[in-house]
Design a protein around this motif. Structure first.
Motif, PDB file in Angstrom:
ATOM      1  N   ASP A  94      53.795 100.796  47.002  1.00 31.41           N
ATOM      2  CA  ASP A  94      54.164  99.730  47.938  1.00 31.41           C
ATOM      3  C   ASP A  94      55.120 100.284  49.005  1.00 31.41           C
ATOM      4  O   ASP A  94      56.068 101.008  48.672  1.00 31.41           O
ATOM      5  CB  ASP A  94      54.860  98.616  47.124  1.00 31.41           C
ATOM      6  CG  ASP A  94      55.053  97.338  47.922  1.00 31.41           C
ATOM      7  OD1 ASP A  94      54.310  97.123  48.898  1.00 31.41           O
ATOM      8  OD2 ASP A  94      55.945  96.541  47.542  1.00 31.41           O
ATOM      9  N   HIS A  95      54.887  99.939  50.263  1.00 34.40           N
ATOM     10  CA  HIS A  95      55.811 100.249  51.369  1.00 34.40           C
ATOM     11  C   HIS A  95      56.412 101.661  51.380  1.00 34.40           C
ATOM     12  O   HIS A  95      57.635 101.805  51.362  1.00 34.40           O
ATOM     13  CB  HIS A  95      56.999  99.284  51.375  1.00 34.40           C
ATOM     14  CG  HIS A  95      56.671  97.936  51.910  1.00 34.40           C
ATOM     15  ND1 HIS A  95      56.413  97.713  53.234  1.00 34.40           N
ATOM     16  CD2 HIS A  95      56.577  96.742  51.296  1.00 34.40           C
ATOM     17  CE1 HIS A  95      56.163  96.422  53.401  1.00 34.40           C
ATOM     18  NE2 HIS A  95      56.243  95.807  52.251  1.00 34.40           N
ATOM     19  N   GLU A 157      63.129  94.000  50.874  1.00 33.55           N
ATOM     20  CA  GLU A 157      62.393  94.278  49.658  1.00 33.55           C
ATOM     21  C   GLU A 157      62.685  95.725  49.339  1.00 33.55           C
ATOM     22  O   GLU A 157      62.207  96.618  50.024  1.00 33.55           O
ATOM     23  CB  GLU A 157      60.891  94.055  49.874  1.00 33.55           C
ATOM     24  CG  GLU A 157      60.090  94.269  48.609  1.00 33.55           C
ATOM     25  CD  GLU A 157      58.590  94.138  48.823  1.00 33.55           C
ATOM     26  OE1 GLU A 157      58.104  94.599  49.866  1.00 33.55           O
ATOM     27  OE2 GLU A 157      57.927  93.591  47.943  1.00 33.55           O
ATOM     28  N   HIS A 193      60.101  88.720  53.074  1.00 30.86           N
ATOM     29  CA  HIS A 193      60.384  89.393  51.810  1.00 30.86           C
ATOM     30  C   HIS A 193      61.602  88.705  51.205  1.00 30.86           C
ATOM     31  O   HIS A 193      62.538  88.374  51.907  1.00 30.86           O
ATOM     32  CB  HIS A 193      60.747  90.866  52.045  1.00 30.86           C
ATOM     33  CG  HIS A 193      59.549  91.753  52.272  1.00 30.86           C
ATOM     34  ND1 HIS A 193      59.557  92.758  53.191  1.00 30.86           N
ATOM     35  CD2 HIS A 193      58.338  91.786  51.667  1.00 30.86           C
ATOM     36  CE1 HIS A 193      58.384  93.389  53.145  1.00 30.86           C
ATOM     37  NE2 HIS A 193      57.631  92.820  52.234  1.00 30.86           N
ATOM     38  N   HIS A 227      52.125  90.046  52.703  1.00 29.92           N
ATOM     39  CA  HIS A 227      53.395  90.418  52.061  1.00 29.92           C
ATOM     40  C   HIS A 227      54.305  89.198  52.021  1.00 29.92           C
ATOM     41  O   HIS A 227      54.121  88.256  52.781  1.00 29.92           O
ATOM     42  CB  HIS A 227      54.077  91.534  52.848  1.00 29.92           C
ATOM     43  CG  HIS A 227      53.439  92.868  52.632  1.00 29.92           C
ATOM     44  ND1 HIS A 227      54.061  93.892  51.978  1.00 29.92           N
ATOM     45  CD2 HIS A 227      52.208  93.322  52.965  1.00 29.92           C
ATOM     46  CE1 HIS A 227      53.243  94.931  51.924  1.00 29.92           C
ATOM     47  NE2 HIS A 227      52.110  94.610  52.521  1.00 29.92           N
ATOM     48  N   ASN A 249      50.969  89.999  47.771  1.00 30.60           N
ATOM     49  CA  ASN A 249      52.030  90.745  47.107  1.00 30.60           C
ATOM     50  C   ASN A 249      53.051  89.815  46.471  1.00 30.60           C
ATOM     51  O   ASN A 249      53.534  88.880  47.119  1.00 30.60           O
ATOM     52  CB  ASN A 249      52.739  91.647  48.122  1.00 30.60           C
ATOM     53  CG  ASN A 249      51.899  92.834  48.519  1.00 30.60           C
ATOM     54  OD1 ASN A 249      50.707  92.909  48.203  1.00 30.60           O
ATOM     55  ND2 ASN A 249      52.508  93.776  49.206  1.00 30.60           N
TER      56      ASN A 249
END
Ligand SMILES: [Zn+2]
Length: 324
Positions: A94-95, A157, A193, A227, A249
Motif C-alpha cells: 500500500d502507498h 495514513e 484517510h 482510498h 481500501n
C-alpha cells in the motif's frame, strides 16, 4: 489460497465486469491476517491484504528492517491462506512512495506480493508517469500487477500525510493510464484517510464515473481504487462500485473495531488483573484464565472477522470468488 499477480488480475477483471468491489484490508499482525482470511472465506469472497511501508517496519521490531518485515507478513499470509483452497487472497504493498522504489523491486523479485502500489502522486504528473511506468515494467515482467495514483487523498495514513485534497482530473487520468499501463488506478475523489463520517465528505462519485467512462471510451478500461473508504456510508460505496471502483481500501475501521472490542473486554474483566477496591490486596489473586492474551486478543480478531464479512456482503464480493 494465496493468489499470484495474474490470479489477482483475474479477480479484478471479474469484479469490474460484474460491478462488485474487492475489500483491500491493511494488516500488520498475524491475528489480523487470521481474522481477514477467515472472514473472506466464510462469505466465499476473494480479498486482498495490504501492508504499508510503516507496517513492514513495525513487523520487523526494533531493527525496523522493512525487508524482513515484508518477508514476515508475506510468510504469514501465504502459510495461513494455504488452509483455504476455495478463497483467494493476495498481498499488496500500500502507498509506496518513490523513496521506497528499491523496496518495491525487492518485494517483486522475491515473490512476496501479488500487487504493488507506487504512489508518486506528490510528484509532477510527468515525473509520476515516469516513475510509475518504471515500476509497471519491472512488475509486469514478474506477473505482478500495479496500482498508481494521481491527486492527493486528504488525511493521514501511516507515513502518507496530506493536508490538501486534490481531485483527479479525468483527462490526466487517461494520460496517466495510457502512458504507464497501470492495472489499477486510484482516483482522488474527496475521501479522507483516517477517521471521517460519510456526511462530512465532499465526495465526487460523479468523478469516478466520468473517469471510468473516459477510460472505456479510449479502450483502456481499468479497475478504479477508492482510498479512505472507511468513513463512507454503504450507499456511497455501492455507488462508487457501480461507477467503476473495484478495490476499496479499509484500514481505520478495523483499527477502531479492534480497540473497541479489547476496551469492552477489559472494562468488564478489569478485576482479572487489577485488585478491586473492596478486596484486600494480600488476598487478591489475578486470574490467568482471563488475562491470557489469547482470551482478549481474540475479541479484536472476532470483531474484525465480522466486519470484513459485512464489508464483502456490502460490496458484492461475497459468493463471487474466482475459485468457487
Ligand atoms: Zn490510501
Amino acid at each position: 489460497m494465496f493468489l499470484t499477480g495474474q490470479q489477482m488480475k483475474e479477480v479484478f477483471l471479474k469484479a469490474k465486469k460484474q460491478r462488485f468491489g474487492i475489500i483491500a484490508s491493511n494488516v500488520v499482525f498475524d491475528m489480523q491476517v487470521r481474522a481477514l482470511v477467515q472472514g473472506y472465506n466464510a462469505v466465499k469472497s476473494d480479498g486482498l491484504l495490504q501492508m504499508s511501508s510503516g507496517a513492514c517496519k513495525y513487523a520487523a521490531g526494533e531493527t525496523q528492517d522493512i525487508k524482513a518485515g515484508a518477508r514476515l507478513i508475506s510468510a504469514i499470509a501465504k502459510v495461513f491462506t494455504e488452509q483455504f483452497p476455495h478463497c483467494g487472497v493476495g498481498l499488496h504493498i500500500d502507498h509506496a512512495t518513490p523513496n521506497y522504489f528499491d523496496f518495491i523491486v525487492y518485494c517483486i523479485e522475491n515473490n512476496l506480493v501479488s500487487s504493488v502500489m507506487i504512489d508518486a502522486s506528490k510528484e509532477s504528473l510527468e515525473e509520476n508517469i515516469r516513475i510509475t511506468k518504471e515500476v509497471v515494467d519491472i512488475a509486469h515482467r514478474h506477473g505482478i500487477i500495479v496500482e498508481g495514483e494521481i491527486g492527493y487523498i486528504k488525511g493521514s495514513e501511516d507515513e502518507i500525510v496530506s493536508e490538501t485534497e486534490l481531485y483527479t482530473k479525468p483527462e490526466e487520468a487517461l494520460e496517466f493510464v495510457k502512458k504507464t499501463n497501470v492495472d489499477l488506478f486510484a482516483a482522488s475523489v474527496g475521501t479522507n484517510h483516517g477517521v471521517t463520517k460519510g456526511e462530512n465528505v465532499v465526495l465526487r462519485l460523479d468523478l469516478i464515473k466520468e473517469i471510468d467512462d473516459l477510460l472505456i471510451a479510449n479502450g483502456v478500461e481499468r479497475g478504479l481504487v477508492l482510498h479512505g473508504a472507511s468513513g463512507l456510508t454503504d450507499e456511497q460505496q455501492q455507488t462508487a462500485i457501480a461507477n467503476g471502483v473495484v478495490k476499496l481500501n479499509k484500514d481505520t475501521h478495523y483499527q477502531m473495531d479492534m480497540a473497541a472490542a479489547v476496551q469492552a473486554y477489559w472494562e468488564k474483566e478489569k478485576d482479572a488483573i487489577v485488585c478491586p477496591p473492596d478486596v484486600p490486596p494480600d488476598v487478591y489473586m489475578p486470574d490467568k484464565s482471563r488475562f491470557d492474551p489469547r482470551k482478549w486478543l481474540i475479541k479484536a480478531e472476532q470483531r474484525m472477522q465480522n466486519t470484513v464479512q459485512s464489508f464483502c456482503l456490502m460490496s458484492g464480493s461475497a459468493n463471487n470468488s474466482i475459485l468457487l
